[in-house]
Design an enzyme around this catalytic site. Structure first.
Site, PDB file in Angstrom:
ATOM      1  N   THR A  37       0.825  -1.211   0.000  1.00 23.73           N
ATOM      2  CA  THR A  37       0.000   0.000   0.000  1.00 23.73           C
ATOM      3  C   THR A  37       0.857   1.258   0.000  1.00 23.73           C
ATOM      4  O   THR A  37       0.369   2.326  -0.353  1.00 23.73           O
ATOM      5  CB  THR A  37      -0.920   0.032   1.236  1.00 23.73           C
ATOM      6  N   ASP A  38       2.124   1.150   0.400  1.00 25.60           N
ATOM      7  CA  ASP A  38       2.885   2.388   0.639  1.00 25.60           C
ATOM      8  C   ASP A  38       3.308   3.090  -0.645  1.00 25.60           C
ATOM      9  O   ASP A  38       3.621   4.276  -0.607  1.00 25.60           O
ATOM     10  CB  ASP A  38       4.055   2.183   1.615  1.00 25.60           C
ATOM     11  N   GLY A 124      17.693  -9.852   4.540  1.00 28.05           N
ATOM     12  CA  GLY A 124      16.963 -10.484   3.453  1.00 28.05           C
ATOM     13  C   GLY A 124      15.777 -11.314   3.921  1.00 28.05           C
ATOM     14  O   GLY A 124      15.261 -12.146   3.190  1.00 28.05           O
ATOM     15  N   LEU A 127      12.614  -8.140   7.036  1.00 30.75           N
ATOM     16  CA  LEU A 127      12.521  -7.446   8.324  1.00 30.75           C
ATOM     17  C   LEU A 127      13.262  -6.106   8.297  1.00 30.75           C
ATOM     18  O   LEU A 127      13.498  -5.499   9.332  1.00 30.75           O
ATOM     19  CB  LEU A 127      13.057  -8.352   9.441  1.00 30.75           C
ATOM     20  N   SER A 128      13.618  -5.666   7.092  1.00 35.51           N
ATOM     21  CA  SER A 128      14.165  -4.325   6.869  1.00 35.51           C
ATOM     22  C   SER A 128      15.534  -4.080   7.481  1.00 35.51           C
ATOM     23  O   SER A 128      15.777  -3.031   8.080  1.00 35.51           O
ATOM     24  CB  SER A 128      13.182  -3.254   7.370  1.00 35.51           C
ATOM     25  N   SER A 130      17.976  -3.440   5.703  1.00 36.03           N
ATOM     26  CA  SER A 130      18.539  -2.349   4.896  1.00 36.03           C
ATOM     27  C   SER A 130      18.087  -0.986   5.424  1.00 36.03           C
ATOM     28  O   SER A 130      18.888  -0.064   5.559  1.00 36.03           O
ATOM     29  CB  SER A 130      18.159  -2.510   3.424  1.00 36.03           C
ATOM     30  N   GLU A 162      18.013   4.565  -0.835  1.00 36.13           N
ATOM     31  CA  GLU A 162      17.757   3.195  -1.320  1.00 36.13           C
ATOM     32  C   GLU A 162      17.198   3.214  -2.746  1.00 36.13           C
ATOM     33  O   GLU A 162      17.584   2.405  -3.577  1.00 36.13           O
ATOM     34  CB  GLU A 162      16.796   2.460  -0.360  1.00 36.13           C
ATOM     35  N   ASP A 174       9.453   1.216   5.433  1.00 31.61           N
ATOM     36  CA  ASP A 174      10.522   0.609   6.226  1.00 31.61           C
ATOM     37  C   ASP A 174      11.338   1.663   6.966  1.00 31.61           C
ATOM     38  O   ASP A 174      11.646   1.514   8.149  1.00 31.61           O
ATOM     39  CB  ASP A 174      11.456  -0.211   5.327  1.00 31.61           C
TER      40      ASP A 174
HETATM   41  P1  ADP Z   1      15.901  -6.631   4.108  1.00 28.94           P
HETATM   42  O1  ADP Z   1      15.940  -5.153   4.203  1.00 28.94           O
HETATM   43  O2  ADP Z   1      14.521  -7.177   4.020  1.00 28.94           O
HETATM   44  O3  ADP Z   1      16.698  -7.314   5.177  1.00 28.94           O
HETATM   45  P2  ADP Z   1      17.280  -6.095   1.670  1.00 28.94           P
HETATM   46  O4  ADP Z   1      17.636  -6.948   0.499  1.00 28.94           O
HETATM   47  O5  ADP Z   1      16.482  -4.878   1.429  1.00 28.94           O
HETATM   48  O6  ADP Z   1      16.592  -7.059   2.738  1.00 28.94           O
HETATM   49  O7  ADP Z   1      18.609  -5.634   2.403  1.00 28.94           O
HETATM   50  C1  ADP Z   1      19.593  -6.569   2.739  1.00 28.94           C
HETATM   51  C2  ADP Z   1      20.965  -5.994   2.387  1.00 28.94           C
HETATM   52  O8  ADP Z   1      21.282  -4.916   3.302  1.00 28.94           O
HETATM   53  C3  ADP Z   1      22.088  -6.972   2.555  1.00 28.94           C
HETATM   54  O9  ADP Z   1      22.250  -7.767   1.383  1.00 28.94           O
HETATM   55  C4  ADP Z   1      23.281  -6.050   2.772  1.00 28.94           C
HETATM   56  O10 ADP Z   1      23.727  -5.509   1.543  1.00 28.94           O
HETATM   57  C5  ADP Z   1      22.655  -4.918   3.569  1.00 28.94           C
HETATM   58  N1  ADP Z   1      22.840  -5.142   5.012  1.00 28.94           N
HETATM   59  C6  ADP Z   1      21.884  -5.367   5.936  1.00 28.94           C
HETATM   60  N2  ADP Z   1      22.421  -5.519   7.171  1.00 28.94           N
HETATM   61  C7  ADP Z   1      23.756  -5.381   7.018  1.00 28.94           C
HETATM   62  C8  ADP Z   1      24.884  -5.415   7.916  1.00 28.94           C
HETATM   63  N3  ADP Z   1      24.719  -5.653   9.214  1.00 28.94           N
HETATM   64  N4  ADP Z   1      26.100  -5.202   7.399  1.00 28.94           N
HETATM   65  C9  ADP Z   1      26.269  -4.983   6.096  1.00 28.94           C
HETATM   66  N5  ADP Z   1      25.273  -4.937   5.210  1.00 28.94           N
HETATM   67  C10 ADP Z   1      24.024  -5.130   5.652  1.00 28.94           C
HETATM   68 MG    MG Z   2      15.211  -3.849   2.703  1.00 28.93          MG
END
Ligand code: ADP
Ligand code: MG
Length: 389
Positions: A37-38, A124, A127-128, A130, A162, A174
């Site tokens: 929805t966002d 991944g 759960l955000s 990123s 992002e 997020d």
């Molecule tokens: P989500 O946000 O759902 O976990 P995303 O694909 O949006 O999945 O983001 C995951 C990406 O964020 C990872 O592949 C990595 O590049 C980056 N990331 C997340 N946490 C870390 C961390 N602690 N150290 C380095 N990179 C991270």
């Molecule tokens: Mg993400």
């Protein structure tokens, strides 16, 4: 939690040879209701997890940006702030570097920094992790450089990082969740104007638990699907003569769906519109129930949301469907996939007394289906981004 501060401080000092100026934390999130929805100016309702990204940071004035994460192999990534540009790669470092780029693009004098990151947010898993990384970086730089930006402004800049720098076309939920959630609450966010309200969501007081089930799978199908759903929603709005689907009241949904079919919209566009308008309605329903203290009645609304995501938006997958099916069969109050789908996580609302049995039923179902074991933990509505030291 002293280790919260000690860990990034110690590794910062070891890495860069001097002490950081401070340590900040920003959480991951789960979304209770309001999915896809966002980007339609709609409603969402995330809550912050106890899992956080933490950053130990010190300013630099020489244009150097040095980034390190304890969670990924490889050493320090060294960049020049005045050479940052979108889509340069940089792997994981693009998330914090993108925040520096977005702040500078907006005219804020960020002259460099040394940053040490560490995170307990599963990556991944929907759960955000990123957004947690972006928001913790944005808040730290805001505080250190005295930028005076509020939480919403930081979240919007993190989203821009992002979208434009990393190149992921996510909505603003997020980052807003990580920046603005508060302990004991779910955040009712209106993504049209970023209007928000903290809605009390005290699960323990009601004898309830919200389980997060991380399926630990990510299907490749998800990559193009998000953009396709987004385009379909925009097409639906255009055919209805609306700027966004948010402008379509739930009461007019049936007639709008007829009009769409008459205007030659494809079956999938009709379904996407039904999902988005329906999920906005479900957010309103959940808020009314929480305000009335009828937390248990939220369960069936979650399950209805899942059915819509599975059958109309078609962004679920066998693992997520199995969580919902097994949990509900074992006596959960309701369950649904959360986040973008095609893997990632599901949430399950359950009586505290039944949590163990429901968890066991989900694990058994996964084993029976030949799926790898999922990760299960309780989502305690936690604090948003904050300075720790
Ligand atoms: P989500 O946000 O759902 O976990 P995303 O694909 O949006 O999945 O983001 C995951 C990406 O964020 C990872 O592949 C990595 O590049 C980056 N990331 C997340 N946490 C870390 C961390 N602690 N150290 C380095 N990179 C991270
Ligand atoms: Mg993400």
């Amino acid at each position: 939690m002293t280790e919260d501060h000690a860990e990034p401080t110690a590794s910062f000092t070891e890495l860069y040879g001097y002490a950081p100026e401070g340590v900040w934390a920003a959480p991951g999130r789960v979304n209770l209701i309001g999915e896809y929805t966002d980007f339609n100016d709609g409603f969402v309702m995330p809550l912050a997890l106890p899992h956080t990204a933490r950053a130990a940071v010190a300013r630099r004035t020489d244009g150097e940006l040095r980034l390190h994460s304890t969670d990924v192999p490889g050493g320090v990534v060294s960049l020049r702030v005045d050479e940052l540009a979108p889509h340069q790669g940089h792997g994981w470092a693009a998330y914090p570097a993108g925040v520096v780029w977005a702040l500078r693009e907006a005219g804020h004098p960020v002259t460099g920094a040394d940053i040490q990151l560490t995170s307990t947010v599963p990556t991944g898993a929907g759960l955000s992790s990123s957004a947690a990384l972006e928001v913790v970086t944005a808040l730290a730089l805001n505080d250190l450089f005295g930028l005076g930006l509020d939480r919403a402004a930081l979240a919007v800049l993190a989203q821009r990082a992002e979208n434009a720098f990393v190149g992921v076309p996510c909505g603003v939920m997020d980052q807003m969740a990580s920046a603005c959630c508060t302990e004991g609450h779910a955040l009712h966010l209106d993504t049209r104007d970023l209007g928000r309200r903290q809605v009390p969501f005290d699960l323990a007081a009601h004898g309830l638990r919200l389980l997060v089930v991380d399926t630990r799978v990510k299907h490749a199908l998800g990559d193009g699907a998000y953009a396709e759903r987004r385009a379909g929603c925009e097409e639906g709005a255009r055919l209805l003569g609306l700027r966004t689907l948010r402008e379509l009241p739930y009461e007019e949904l049936d007639s709008a769906l007829d009009r769409l079919a008459g205007a030659g919209a494809g079956d999938s566009v009709v379904r996407y519109v039904r999902h988005v308008v329906g999920d906005n309605r479900r957010v309103e329903r959940v808020i009314a129930l929480l305000d009335a203290g009828d937390v248990r009645a939220v369960g069936p609304v979650l399950t209805a949301g899942h059915v819509s995501l599975r059958d109309d938006l078609r962004v679920s997958c066998p693992e997520l469907d199995l969580v919902v099916e097994a949990a509900n069969a074992a006596g959960a109050l309701g369950a649904r996939m959360t986040g973008g789908g095609f893997g990632g996580s599901a949430i399950v609302l359950v009586e505290e007394a039944a949590a163990e049995a429901v968890t066991g039923a989900v694990l058994d179902a996964f084993a029976g289906a030949g799926f790898g074991a999922p990760g299960v933990f309780a989502a305690v509505p936690s604090a948003g981004a904050r300075r720790l030291v």
